[in-house]
Design a protein around this motif. Structure first.
Motif, PDB file in Angstrom:
ATOM      1  N   GLU A  13      37.579  43.731  26.251  1.00 37.73           N
ATOM      2  CA  GLU A  13      37.928  43.525  27.652  1.00 37.73           C
ATOM      3  C   GLU A  13      36.939  42.584  28.339  1.00 37.73           C
ATOM      4  N   TYR A  56      37.703  39.153  30.557  1.00 44.35           N
ATOM      5  CA  TYR A  56      37.245  38.862  31.918  1.00 44.35           C
ATOM      6  C   TYR A  56      36.429  37.572  31.945  1.00 44.35           C
ATOM      7  N   VAL A  85      44.018  39.565  31.529  1.00 45.86           N
ATOM      8  CA  VAL A  85      43.891  40.615  32.548  1.00 45.86           C
ATOM      9  C   VAL A  85      44.423  40.179  33.902  1.00 45.86           C
ATOM     10  N   TYR A  86      45.190  39.099  33.927  1.00 47.90           N
ATOM     11  CA  TYR A  86      45.683  38.613  35.220  1.00 47.90           C
ATOM     12  C   TYR A  86      46.505  39.638  35.981  1.00 47.90           C
ATOM     13  N   PRO A  87      47.293  40.502  35.285  1.00 47.57           N
ATOM     14  CA  PRO A  87      48.046  41.478  36.083  1.00 47.57           C
ATOM     15  C   PRO A  87      47.155  42.391  36.919  1.00 47.57           C
ATOM     16  N   ARG A  88      45.883  42.525  36.544  1.00 52.52           N
ATOM     17  CA  ARG A  88      45.007  43.412  37.316  1.00 52.52           C
ATOM     18  C   ARG A  88      44.388  42.701  38.515  1.00 52.52           C
ATOM     19  N   LEU A  89      44.608  41.420  38.638  1.00 54.90           N
ATOM     20  CA  LEU A  89      43.946  40.659  39.708  1.00 54.90           C
ATOM     21  C   LEU A  89      44.971  40.274  40.764  1.00 54.90           C
ATOM     22  N   LYS A  90      44.544  40.342  41.994  1.00 53.28           N
ATOM     23  CA  LYS A  90      45.459  40.010  43.090  1.00 53.28           C
ATOM     24  C   LYS A  90      45.248  38.559  43.504  1.00 53.28           C
ATOM     25  N   GLN A 116      37.163  39.035  42.410  1.00 50.97           N
ATOM     26  CA  GLN A 116      37.656  40.297  41.849  1.00 50.97           C
ATOM     27  C   GLN A 116      37.191  40.483  40.417  1.00 50.97           C
ATOM     28  N   GLN A 154      35.136  43.554  38.656  1.00 50.69           N
ATOM     29  CA  GLN A 154      35.697  44.407  37.610  1.00 50.69           C
ATOM     30  C   GLN A 154      35.062  44.187  36.252  1.00 50.69           C
TER      31      GLN A 154
END
Lengths: 378, 154, 378
Positions: free
Chosen positions: A106, A110, A251-256, A287, A291
């Motif tokens: 992970e 990132y 991990v883009y789905p976790r970032l706004k 972000q 994270q």
């Protein structure tokens, strides 16, 4: 001079004979951003036809890839879109990881997101400068480069290179982040927030700039899709399509973040989309920094021998949709490697959207497409 | 549209297509005669609506005597993707063009023509795109040899 | 002034110290009141009257050449420093203290360059063009009033003369563009022709309004008339509008950014001087810099009172030529400011600006000045 037809009286139109002519823009020309050659058929200053001639920096990277084992191929991707080499690196390692079924730590994901977004920032900042230069505003060039330097310096400490990073590895990244990475990224975020506002103040409202970009080189959404355009060129035309959202990876789905789009598809919309993307990249970076997990930055990769088959993966570089397709026969080298690069498709719409404009507008349109020639020619 | 559904629609449109749902992206391999009608269908059918030419390339298979043209298509509206393949005869490679359906394929096809020698019939502007006009041979074919290239290919 | 070829007969009460002091304070009176009569008296017996005038003209030419050289050197450095100032840079700072000797280094470099002439070029025209550019500039310099009585000549029709000869510059650009046998050069030359012909109009009208207001065609006369108040405000609102029109159109007339279409770097590589190198190239640069100075100086002369001091500051007894150079320098800075902050306009927008905006505006301005004068608002 031709004599007028005998059955009608000579008119001014007949007396004043004009002729079309050709002008060869490039391969060495200040605003083709490298070795692109455009042959233009002109009537006075008006462009009747543009024929791009590519291949002046064709190195046959796809063929060279068939010579080397998978881990050795990363550096080829640096030499394609050298202004966002992190993303092109990533596009390649991503498809091989998919083929291997490899789970990337992970932390590495990132790190990749961060360096790719930083690279997007540097690429867009540089584009801003170069585009203003194309339009004759020499000073703005230095403003773009001033901010880009911060990112490039950061990359230099990270991987020892300023342009061709070769940072990604199959299974992760080559080195962990340095200790000063996080504070420096925060600093870059703050700088860019200010800088983008400054760019807007400097250029966006300028009457001459607006005249040179608004309504120029309109690319309709249907055409943008049909030509396979990607990135800010596609979104400038009003198509809300960003692979980070619509074909999510990493991990883009976790970032706004928001996907800015234009409304008219002219040069000014493409310009606005890129500036807004820089703001969004800053958001993503902040972000991601929050994270960022600890742990390994590299997966345990034994041998890179993708199973027999065909693989395709794509991601969003600073310029658009970058796809990598490869055919494996189960060996350590690919049987066939294809890089579908953003600039190639983005440029392909140029002949259509530049007809009827003036020479100066072709420069403006070409600049707004943000092409990197090695990315086209490969 | 789901992968199975998608391939069922392809088979319905073109019964001679060999479909495969196993690989990473759903695949349909069609004979040359059925290729063009299928592509038109993929573009025009609102349920399929493949409007985005993701990628197009070719792979040379000397043993099979074929050059496989590989089309990666995506749909903006539905978000689904498909791979369409069509074999060209290696001795006399000819495939109908789809550049009128997807303008982006115009340059993709020129590139394949340039590097593989596949002739796309009815293509509006089939010229070499990367190499010089007088280049001899097609560098991405497996049997291409050039004294300037060192090393051993796959 | 340089020493005369024949022994000077000093006037009865000639004292060197007093003369030099006079030369510093009021060079106009010193040169035209002391030196010129002395020279005439000394040469009179030896030469016919026309010969005397020819010798004097030659001396003036030599003096002007010195002036041009020094001004051009100062302006090149100033331009680079100003550009650096706008671009977050330091500018030249290596040659000499604060980079002051940089222009010398530039000249030495240019002198060493090969003087190339394209094979297809129209050789005599190609070689002549740079000198034409210089000639046109020199002709305007002849009537520039540097101080009271300090001008090469004070023509009764000075203003008319300026309007007439300032258009000659286009000839050199056309010659260069045509003779280079290069399409970029040709386009640049033709653009320049269209541009200068158009932009002759509104400055001429503005100058006409000043003439109307001052009641004289002599440049010195116009400056004399501004003793009470500069035209900028003496002419009421028309003064401000007129000066803005003159400055804008003047910038366009000398092909400076944002109107540098004839050499538009990002479109036409270098436009009309693409094929020039070495000293011939630098002649064009020299002419460009001098033209910039001329436009600035004329703006200062027509609207800012030339060598006249600013109202109450007259009590300070600052020599007039310092006022003149101060005002011209400020205008030069404004013109440089234009260049380094604006993008380039497009060729049709350039024409629109002149024919649809500036020209009607200057007509209105002329009418306004006429009414203003008729109403006795002097």
């Amino acid at each position: 001079m031709d004599s007028p037809a005998p059955n009608r009286a000579p008119q001014a139109k007949d007396a004043l004979k004009t002729e079309e002519y050709f002008i060869n823009m490039g391969p060495q020309h200040p605003s083709t951003h490298g070795v692109l050659r455009l042959v233009m058929r002109l009537d006075g200053e008006t462009v009747l036809q543009v024929v791009p001639h590519l291949g002046y920096i064709h190195r046959s990277i796809e063929r060279m890839c068939e010579w080397d084992v998978y881990p050795q191929l990363v550096h080829f991707t640096d030499r394609m879109d050298y202004l966002s080499a992190m993303s092109t690196n990533w596009a390649y390692v991503q498809v091989v990881e998919k083929a291997l079924g490899l789970v990337v730590p992970e932390r590495a994901e990132y790190i990749r997101v961060m360096v790719a977004e930083l690279n997007r920032l540097s690429s867009h900042a540089m584009w801003f400068g170069a585009y203003c230069m194309d339009l004759g505003a020499a000073s703005a060039f230095f403003y773009g480069f001033r901010e880009r330097e911060l990112v490039v310096d950061l990359f230099e400490t990270l991987c020892g290179q300023r342009l061709t990073y070769n940072y990604m590895r199959i299974g992760g990244v080559s080195k962990d982040l340095t200790e000063d990475f996080a504070p420096r990224v925060r600093d870059i975020c703050e700088t860019f927030k200010r800088a983008v506002d400054e760019y807007e103040r400097l250029v966006s409202g300028n009457v001459i700039f607006r005249q040179r970009t608004e309504g120029i080189g309109i690319l309709s959404p249907e055409k943008a899709v049909g030509y396979g355009c990607g990135g800010p060129v596609l979104r400038g035309s009003g198509v809300r399509y960003d692979l980070r959202k619509d074909d999510p990876y990493s991990v883009y789905p976790r970032l706004k973040f928001d996907v800015p789009v234009g409304s008219r598809g002219d040069c000014f919309d493409r310009y606005r989309v890129r500036l807004e993307e820089m703001r969004q990249s800053v958001r993503i970076l902040e972000q991601a920094l929050e994270q960022l997990p600890g742990g390994a930055w590299m997966a345990d990769v034994k041998a890179v021998r993708p199973a027999k088959g065909e693989y395709y993966a794509r991601l969003e570089t600073a310029r658009g949709d970058m796809g990598v397709y490869f055919v494996s026969q189960g060996g350590t080298k690919p049987y066939r490697m294809k890089f579908r690069t953003a600039c190639f498709s983005n440029l392909s719409c140029l002949p259509e959207i530049s007809v009827g404009w003036k020479i100066a507008d072709v420069v403006s349109i070409l600049g707004s497409l943000d092409v990197v020639i090695p990315d086209i020619d490969r | 549209m789901e992968r199975a559904e998608l391939l069922a629609a392809v088979v319905a449109a073109c019964p001679t297509a060999a479909v495969d749902a196993a690989p990473q992206l759903p695949e349909a391999k069609v004979p040359r005669e059925a290729f063009r009608p299928l592509m038109e269908r993929l573009k025009a059918d609102p349920a399929l609506a493949f409007d985005y030419p993701m990628s197009m390339t070719a792979v040379d298979w000397p043993e099979a005597g074929a050059i496989t043209c590989v089309y990666h298509l995506a749909s903006m509206a539905h978000g689904h993707k498909i791979v369409v393949k069509c074999d060209a005869d290696r001795a006399r490679p000819e495939v109908p063009t789809v550049s009128d359906l997807w303008r982006g394929c115009e340059w993709f096809e020129r590139e394949v023509y340039d590097l593989f020698g596949v002739v796309f019939t009815d293509h509006p502007d089939l010229r070499r795109i990367m190499l010089t006009d007088d280049w001899v041979g097609y560098p991405l074919r497996k049997d291409y040899r050039d004294s300037r290239i060192a090393g051993k290919p796959y | 002034m340089t020493p005369a070829p024949l022994p000077l007969v000093p006037p009865p009460a000639f004292r060197l110290g007093a003369f030099l002091w006079k030369l510093v304070l009021t060079p106009g009176a010193a040169l035209s009141g002391t030196v010129a009569p002395a020279l005439r008296a000394a040469l009179g017996p030896h030469l016919p009257p026309a010969g005397v005038e020819a010798v004097l003209a030659l001396l003036c030419f030599v003096a002007m050449s010195g002036f041009v050289t020094v001004t051009a050197l100062v302006l090149t450095l100033a331009e680079r420093k100003v550009a650096a100032f706008f671009q977050n840079r330091k500018g030249p700072n290596r040659v000499g203290p604060w980079g002051l000797l940089q222009p010398i280094a530039d000249v030495v470099k240019l002198l060493q360059k090969e003087d190339t002439v394209p094979r297809a070029a129209d050789r005599p025209v190609f070689l002549l063009a740079p000198f034409m550019a210089m000639a046109a500039t020199y002709m305007v310099l002849a009537v520039l009033p540097f101080d009271r009585g300090l001008a090469v000549t004070d023509l009764d029709l000075g203003v008319l003369y300026i309007t007439a000869v300032s258009g000659l510059g286009v000839l050199s650009i056309l010659m260069a563009g045509w003779a280079s046998a290069n399409k970029y050069s040709l386009l640049g030359g033709l653009r320049s022709a269209a541009q200068i012909v158009s932009y002759e109009l509104s400055p001429a009208l503005v100058v006409l309004s000043v003439v109307l207001f001052s009641g004289t065609l002599s440049v010195q006369g116009i400056v004399e008339r501004q003793a009470a108040g500069w035209n900028l405000w003496a002419m009421g609102p028309m003064g401000v509008v007129g000066m803005l029109i003159y400055l804008t159109a003047g910038t366009a007339e000398i092909n400076r950014a944002p109107f540098d279409l004839p050499e538009a770097e990002s479109e036409l590589t270098a436009g009309y001087h693409t094929e020039y190198s070495g000293m011939r190239f630098s002649m064009f640069q020299l002419a460009e810099f001098m033209n910039m100075f001329v436009v600035a100086a004329l703006t200062a002369t027509l609207f800012l009172g030339g060598w006249q001091p600013l109202g109450p500051l007259a009590a300070l007894h600052i020599p007039g030529y310092l006022w003149f150079f101060g005002k011209s320098g400020a205008m030069v800075f404004v013109i440089m400011w234009f260049r380094w902050t604006f993008p380039r306009v497009r060729v049709d927008q350039l024409m629109t600006l002149e024919w649809k905006i500036l020209l009607p505006l200057s007509f209105l301005n002329l009418i306004g000045v006429a009414l203003w004068t008729a109403l006795g608002m002097k």
